[in-house]
Design a protein around this motif. Structure first.
Motif, PDB file in Angstrom:
ATOM      1  N   TYR A 160       0.822  -1.200   0.000  1.00 23.78           N
ATOM      2  CA  TYR A 160       0.000   0.000   0.000  1.00 23.78           C
ATOM      3  C   TYR A 160       0.866   1.263   0.000  1.00 23.78           C
ATOM      4  CZ  TYR A 160      -3.549   3.403   1.175  1.00 23.78           C
ATOM      5  OH  TYR A 160      -4.356   4.500   1.143  1.00 23.78           O
ATOM      6  N   GLU A 161       2.054   1.162   0.578  1.00 16.97           N
ATOM      7  CA  GLU A 161       2.990   2.303   0.551  1.00 16.97           C
ATOM      8  C   GLU A 161       3.323   2.660  -0.896  1.00 16.97           C
ATOM      9  OE1 GLU A 161       3.258  -0.158   2.924  1.00 16.97           O
ATOM     10  OE2 GLU A 161       2.462   1.343   4.318  1.00 16.97           O
ATOM     11  N   GLN A 190      -4.110   5.992   6.207  1.00 11.43           N
ATOM     12  CA  GLN A 190      -4.678   4.890   6.995  1.00 11.43           C
ATOM     13  C   GLN A 190      -5.745   4.125   6.242  1.00 11.43           C
ATOM     14  OE1 GLN A 190      -5.593   8.063   9.598  1.00 11.43           O
ATOM     15  NE2 GLN A 190      -4.663   7.061  11.348  1.00 11.43           N
ATOM     16  N   TYR A 192      -6.060   1.866   3.942  1.00  6.84           N
ATOM     17  CA  TYR A 192      -6.132   0.414   3.764  1.00  6.84           C
ATOM     18  C   TYR A 192      -6.051  -0.362   5.082  1.00  6.84           C
ATOM     19  CZ  TYR A 192      -6.144  -3.962   1.324  1.00  6.84           C
ATOM     20  OH  TYR A 192      -6.515  -5.201   0.869  1.00  6.84           O
ATOM     21  N   ASP A 193      -5.620   0.305   6.164  1.00  7.60           N
ATOM     22  CA  ASP A 193      -5.541  -0.382   7.462  1.00  7.60           C
ATOM     23  C   ASP A 193      -6.878  -1.015   7.825  1.00  7.60           C
ATOM     24  OD1 ASP A 193      -3.045   0.566   7.510  1.00  7.60           O
ATOM     25  OD2 ASP A 193      -3.365   2.101   9.050  1.00  7.60           O
ATOM     26  N   ILE A 212      -7.443  -4.436   6.308  1.00 10.71           N
ATOM     27  CA  ILE A 212      -6.629  -5.462   6.974  1.00 10.71           C
ATOM     28  C   ILE A 212      -7.265  -5.833   8.316  1.00 10.71           C
ATOM     29  CG2 ILE A 212      -4.366  -5.922   8.000  1.00 10.71           C
ATOM     30  CD1 ILE A 212      -3.241  -3.912   5.927  1.00 10.71           C
ATOM     31  N   GLU A 213      -7.657  -4.818   9.069  1.00  8.37           N
ATOM     32  CA  GLU A 213      -8.238  -5.104  10.389  1.00  8.37           C
ATOM     33  C   GLU A 213      -9.568  -5.837  10.273  1.00  8.37           C
ATOM     34  OE1 GLU A 213      -8.251  -2.016  13.390  1.00  8.37           O
ATOM     35  OE2 GLU A 213      -6.438  -1.139  12.512  1.00  8.37           O
ATOM     36  N   TRP A 251     -14.337   3.008  14.135  1.00  9.05           N
ATOM     37  CA  TRP A 251     -12.986   3.046  13.574  1.00  9.05           C
ATOM     38  C   TRP A 251     -12.821   4.298  12.710  1.00  9.05           C
ATOM     39  CZ3 TRP A 251      -9.777   3.285   9.455  1.00  9.05           C
ATOM     40  CH2 TRP A 251      -8.537   2.648   9.521  1.00  9.05           C
ATOM     41  N   ARG A 267     -10.810   8.340  13.268  1.00  7.18           N
ATOM     42  CA  ARG A 267      -9.827   8.907  12.342  1.00  7.18           C
ATOM     43  C   ARG A 267     -10.401  10.094  11.558  1.00  7.18           C
ATOM     44  NH1 ARG A 267      -9.301   3.987  13.709  1.00  7.18           N
ATOM     45  NH2 ARG A 267      -7.269   3.027  14.020  1.00  7.18           N
TER      46      ARG A 267
END
Lengths: 254, 571
Positions: free
Chosen positions: B332-333, B454, B456-457, B460-461, B518, B522
Motif C-alpha cells: 500500500y505504501e 490509513q 487500507y488499514d 486489513i483489520e 474506527w 480517524r
C-alpha cells in the motif's frame, strides 16, 4: 527442421470501437482526429506468432512486424514489438492508400529479402474489408495458403491449420513455407505490458520507401463515392398491451 | 463459462462482418453485459440462471425438474425490510392508499401505464418487485401503488395531494442506490421519475445541459458526447441510474477527481416541494451571489425535502485523448507513492486513480470468469486514466511517468490499453468489482472517507476480525467469503465490501458499529458517496455532531412538516 522466420504485416486503422464518419466531400471516411489502433485481425497474427515461439515445438528465429503507411504507423509497429515481435520495417507512404495488390507485391519483396518462411496476415483489415492481400501474396510467391485460421500447429516444417466453415471445421495440412490468414477465434491477444513497452522502444525499426522495394503506389481502382448506410427507422414504444394490439392492427399484422 | 468469456473480445468485434460467427454467437448468453455490470445486474443474474438451467437439464438427462425448483426468481426470497428491521414501525399518521386515492391519480395521469395499481386491481406482487426491492437484494418494501408522472405539473399535483392526505411517498430514479434509500420501507407510494426523460436544452458554447430528472445517465452522456462534451459524472450503474436521482444522492463516481462534485457542477434545479410548490431555480449561470443558495440543500437530500424534476449542469469538454494503464504493486505504501507521482507527472491530464486490492480482483475474476490483465498476482492494483486534448502530448507525459514508476520500482508490472477494447476491459476490472462482491450471495458495503495514509488499514483489520471470529472461510459453512477493499484513491474514498454467501445478522453485528467507530476515530466519513438511506441512518452521529443533526432536522421540518417524503430514512 528449419527455424521459423515469421513475417507479420500490421495495419493502422480506425479503432474498431469508433463509429466511422464519411467526410463532407463523400470521397472517404474521416480520419482526422479519430482514434486509430492496430487492425484487430493483425493483433491476432502477432499474438499467434508469439505463441508459436512460446510453444517451442518448432524454434522461431525471428518475428518481423511490417507496416506500410503514414508516419503514425510506427505506433502500431511499437505495439507489435511490445507484444513480442523482434523488429519492425516501416515503409513510409503518406499520400496514397495502398491497394491490396501493391501491398502483396511489397510483402513478396520483403519475404524474399528477409528469407521468411511463414507469413501470418489478418484475413482482412477492417477499413477496406478487402480480404485479398494474403491470397494475392500466396499467388505471387507460389506458396500454399490457409485462410481464416482458427487454430495453427506447426511441427517438423508441417503446418496444420483448422478453419471454421459453414456448419463445422476444416483441417488443412501443408509444408513450409506457408501463408496463413487469421480469424477471430484463433486466440485472445495479450496486453502490452509495461516492461515490454519499454523494451519495444529499443528494438530495431527500419524506415524504408516504396522505391526501395521497386513497388509503385499506382492505383487501379478509383473511388467514386462513399456514403453512409440509410438511417435505420426507429422503433416505437407502446405503453401497454392495448397499445400494442392497436399498433399491430394498424399495421394489419393481426 | 470460461469458454464464453474467452470469446468476449472476439464477440465484441462482431461488427467485423463475420456472419458465420454471428450465427454461433446467438447460442451464447450476451457476454457484453459483463462489461457494464452494475447497470445490467438483473439481466446478468438472469443469464447465470439460464446457464445453470441448461446445465441441470443436460446432466439430469430429462429428470423431472419442475420449474418451481429452479431459482428463476431469486428476488422473491428477499426479506421484507420490516422483517429485517423489526424496530421499524409503520408511522400510523400515514394514511393507507384507498380506491379513492387511486381514482384521483388515475384522473391525473390517465388510464395507461403511468399508474401501477395493486390497490384496486389484482396486480401481482412480482410486478412491484422492481420498485420494492433494491439491487443488492437486501431491502424490500411493500408498496402497492407506483406513479409515473410525465410532467413537473403532475409531480406537483401528486405531492400536494399526498401532503394534504398524509400519504407517504418514496421518490425513485433508476433504483441503483446502495443504502436502501430508493425503495419504500412499508407501503409508501413510489414516485418513479422514469417518464420525465427529455433533454430540454444543451448549449455547446457554455456546455450547460438542462434535462429532466428521469434521463438515464448514459443517455445524458451520449447526448452531450454528440457535441464533444462529457457529463461530469460516471459510475458503474450509468446504464440504469437517472441524473435527477444522481443529484438527489450527490453521487460521486469515477471521475470526481477530475470534474469535482455535484455541488460544484449543478447550476440550477427544478424541485417540487412536498406541498406542491414548484421551486424553479433552473438557472444556467455559473455565478449568482444573491441570497441563500437553496439548490445546494437538495443535492444529497435523498428526496427527503422535495423531488428534483429537472437539472441544469455544467458539462466540460470531452477529452479526445484517453489512456488507461493498470498496475500491479507490492504494498500500500507503493500505491501511495504511485499516486503522488501520478499527481506530479500527469497533473492536469490525470482523470482517475483507482485502487483495487488483490482480493477484489480475484473475486472479480471468479464472478465474471474474465482473465486478469497481468500474468502474476500482486497484493495491490491500481488503474490510472488520463484525459487530454492532444494524444501526442498525453502519450509523452504518460510514457515518462510509466518509465519513472517502473524504473524506480514503484510498480512491479503493468499494462497500457492499446485500443478501445482493451481500455474498456481494463475499466471492467474496476467497475465489475461492485457486482462481483454480491455475486456469491450478498454483500455488506461500506463506503468510507478515510485519510489516505490509513485508508487500507481498515481492510486489513476487518479481514483479521473475520478470521478470528470464525465467520470467514472457504466452504459454505462460513457466511463470509472474502473481505475486499477498493475505491477512489484520488478522493480518499474506500469501498470496504464484505462479500458473503448469504445475509447473516452475525456478520452485521461483527462489523457494525465497529467499522463506524474506527472511521470516526480517524475523522473520516461513514458514507463518502453512497448517502445515508436506511442503511446508514442510525450511524450519522459518527460523522456529524449533534448540533449539525439538529440543524438538519430543522431543515427537514421546515420543508416537509408532515414528514411524508421518503420516511424512516436519512436523519
Amino acid at each position: 527442421m528449419s527455424k521459423l522466420r515469421i513475417l507479420v504485416p500490421v495495419k493502422r486503422v480506425i479503432d474498431y470501437a469508433v463509429k466511422p464518419r464519411v467526410n463532407k466531400a463523400q470521397t472517404a471516411v474521416e480520419t482526422n482526429g479519430v482514434k486509430h489502433s492496430m487492425n484487430p485481425f493483425d493483433e491476432l497474427s502477432i499474438e499467434e506468432a508469439v505463441r508459436l515461439r512460446e510453444r517451442k515445438k518448432q524454434p522461431v528465429e525471428d518475428i518481423l512486424a511490417f507496416s506500410a503507411g503514414p508516419a503514425k504507423s510506427q505506433d502500431i509497429l511499437r505495439t507489435a514489438m511490445a507484444m513480442g515481435a523482434d523488429r519492425g520495417i516501416h515503409v513510409v507512404e503518406e499520400k496514397t492508400e495502398l491497394e491490396p495488390l501493391s501491398v502483396a507485391k511489397l510483402l513478396q519483396k520483403v519475404a524474399e529479402q528477409e528469407k521468411s518462411n511463414l507469413i501470418i496476415l489478418g484475413k482482412q483489415s477492417i477499413d477496406d474489408d478487402a480480404n485479398q492481400t494474403g491470397q494475392m501474396l500466396a499467388g505471387l510467391l507460389n506458396w500454399p495458403q490457409a485462410t481464416q485460421a482458427s487454430k495453427v500447429e506447426i511441427e517438423n516444417d508441417e503446418c496444420t491449420v483448422t478453419r471454421e466453415v459453414d456448419g463445422g471445421v476444416e483441417t488443412l495440412k501443408a509444408k513450409l513455407p506457408m501463408i496463413i490468414t487469421t480469424d477471430l477465434r484463433l486466440n485472445e491477444p495479450r496486453y502490452a505490458s509495461l516492461p515490454n513497452i519499454m523494451k519495444a522502444k529499443k528494438k530495431p525499426l527500419e524506415k524504408k520507401t516504396l522505391a526501395d522495394f521497386g513497388v509503385s503506389s499506382e492505383k487501379r481502382l478509383k473511388t467514386l463515392k462513399v456514403e453512409e448506410p440509410a438511417a435505420r427507422q426507429g422503433g416505437g414504444k407502446v405503453d401497454d398491451v392495448d397499445g400494442m394490439i392497436g399498433k399491430l392492427k394498424e399495421l394489419g399484422a393481426i | 463459462m470460461p469458454v464464453i468469456h474467452r470469446a468476449i473480445p472476439a464477440l465484441r468485434r462482431l461488427r467485423l462482418s463475420n456472419t458465420a460467427f454471428q450465427q454461433q454467437s446467438r447460442l451464447q448468453p450476451r457476454p457484453a453485459q459483463v462489461l457494464r455490470p452494475a447497470s445490467q445486474i438483473v439481466q446478468l443474474r438472469h443469464q447465470h440462471n439460464n446457464t445453470e438451467k441448461a446445465e441441470a437439464s443436460t446432466s439430469a438427462g430429462g429428470a423431472d425438474h419442475s420449474p418451481q425448483e429452479q431459482p428463476d426468481r431469486p428476488q422473491s426470497k428477499i426479506k421484507y425490510t420490516s422483517e429485517s428491521y423489526p424496530n421499524l414501525k409503520r408511522d400510523s399518521r400515514f394514511k393507507e392508499v384507498t380506491a379513492d386515492d387511486v381514482k384521483f391519480f388515475r384522473g391525473l395521469l390517465g388510464e395507461g401505464s403511468a399508474v401501477l395499481d395493486g390497490v384496486t386491481q389484482k396486480t401481482g406482487e412480482e410486478d412491484f418487485e422492481a420498485y420494492n426491492a433494491d439491487w443488492m437484494r437486501k431491502y424490500r418494501g411493500q408498496c402497492r401503488l407506483v406513479l409515473k408522472p410525465e410532467t413537473t405539473e403532475h409531480v406537483s399535483k401528486i405531492l400536494k395531494y399526498c401532503n394534504d392526505n398524509l400519504l407517504a411517498v418514496t421518490p425513485q430514479g433508476g433504483n441503483t442506490g446502495l443504502v436502501g434509500g430508493s425503495v419504500p420501507v412499508f407501503d409508501e407510494i413510489v414516485l418513479s421519475l422514469s417518464k420525465l426523460n427529455t433533454v430540454r436544452s444543451f448549449d455547446d458554447v457554455s456546455g450547460v445541459l438542462v434535462a429532466d430528472a428521469g434521463v438515464i445517465l448514459q443517455q445524458a452522456d451520449d447526448y452531450v458526447a454528440q457535441h464533444n462534451h462529457i457529463f461530469p459524472l460516471d459510475l458503474g450503474a450509468k446504464g440504469t441510474c437517472q441524473i435527477g436521482a444522481n443529484v438527489a444522492t450527490n453521487a460521486g463516481g469515477l471521475r470526481l477527481l477530475r470534474y469535482g462534485s455535484m455541488h460544484g457542477n449543478i447550476l440550477g434545479l427544478e424541485v417540487v416541494l412536498p406541498d406542491g410548490t414548484v421551486m424553479d431555480d433552473l438557472g444556467t449561470l455559473r455565478k449568482n451571489n444573491t441570497g441563500y443558495d437553496l439548490k445546494q440543500l437538495f443535492i444529497g437530500a435523498e428526496g427527503t425535502i422535495g423531488v428534483i424534476t429537472a437539472i441544469s449542469i455544467l458539462c466540460p469538454q470531452r477529452s479526445p485523448a484517453v489512456n488507461v494503464a493498470y498496475f500491479g504493486l507490492e504494498s500500500y505504501e507503493k500505491v501511495q507513492e504511485a499516486f503522488k507521482e501520478a499527481k506530479k507527472q500527469l497533473s492536469e491530464i490525470l482523470s482517475a486513480f483507482e485502487l483495487m486490492d488483490h482480493q477484489s480482483q480475484d473475486l472479480y475474476r471468479q464472478a465474471s470468469g474474465a482473465k486478469l490483465p497481468l500474468e502474476n498476482d500482486y497484493p495491490f492494483y491500481c488503474l490510472i486514466e488520463t484525459s487530454g486534448s492532444n494524444t501526442d502530448h498525453d502519450s509523452e507525459k504518460l510514457n515518462n511517468f510509466l518509465e519513472h514508476v517502473m524504473g524506480e520500482e514503484i510498480v512491479q508490472d503493468g499494462v497500457v490499453a492499446q485500443d478501445e477494447t482493451q481500455l474498456q476491459s481494463l475499466w471492467a476490472c474496476r467497475e465489475g468489482i461492485s457486482e462481483a462482491g454480491q455475486h456469491f450471495g450478498g454483500v455488506y458495503k461500506y463506503d468510507l472517507s478515510i485519510p489516505l495514509g490509513q485508508l487500507y488499514d481498515l481492510v486489513i483489520e476487518t479481514r483479521e476480525r473475520f478470521q478470528k471470529n470464525g465467520l470467514m472461510g472457504d466452504s459454505d459453512d462460513f457466511p463470509v467469503k472474502e473481505v475486499i477493499g477498493y475505491g477512489h484513491m484520488g478522493d480518499s474514498n474506500l469501498h470496504l465490501n464484505v462479500a458473503t454467501r448469504r445475509y447473516d445478522k452475525e456478520v452485521e453485528k461483527a462489523i457494525e458499529p465497529w467499522v463506524y467507530e474506527w472511521v470516526s476515530k480517524r475523522n473520516g466519513s461513514i458514507s463518502a458517496e453512497h448517502g445515508l438511506g436506511l442503511a446508514k441512518k442510525e450511524f450519522i452521529g459518527y460523522s456529524r455532531s449533534e448540533t449539525m443533526i439538529a440543524l438538519m432536522k430543522g431543515v427537514k421540518g421546515l420543508y416537509d412538516p408532515n414528514g411524508i417524503m421518503n420516511p424512516y430514512k436519512y436523519i
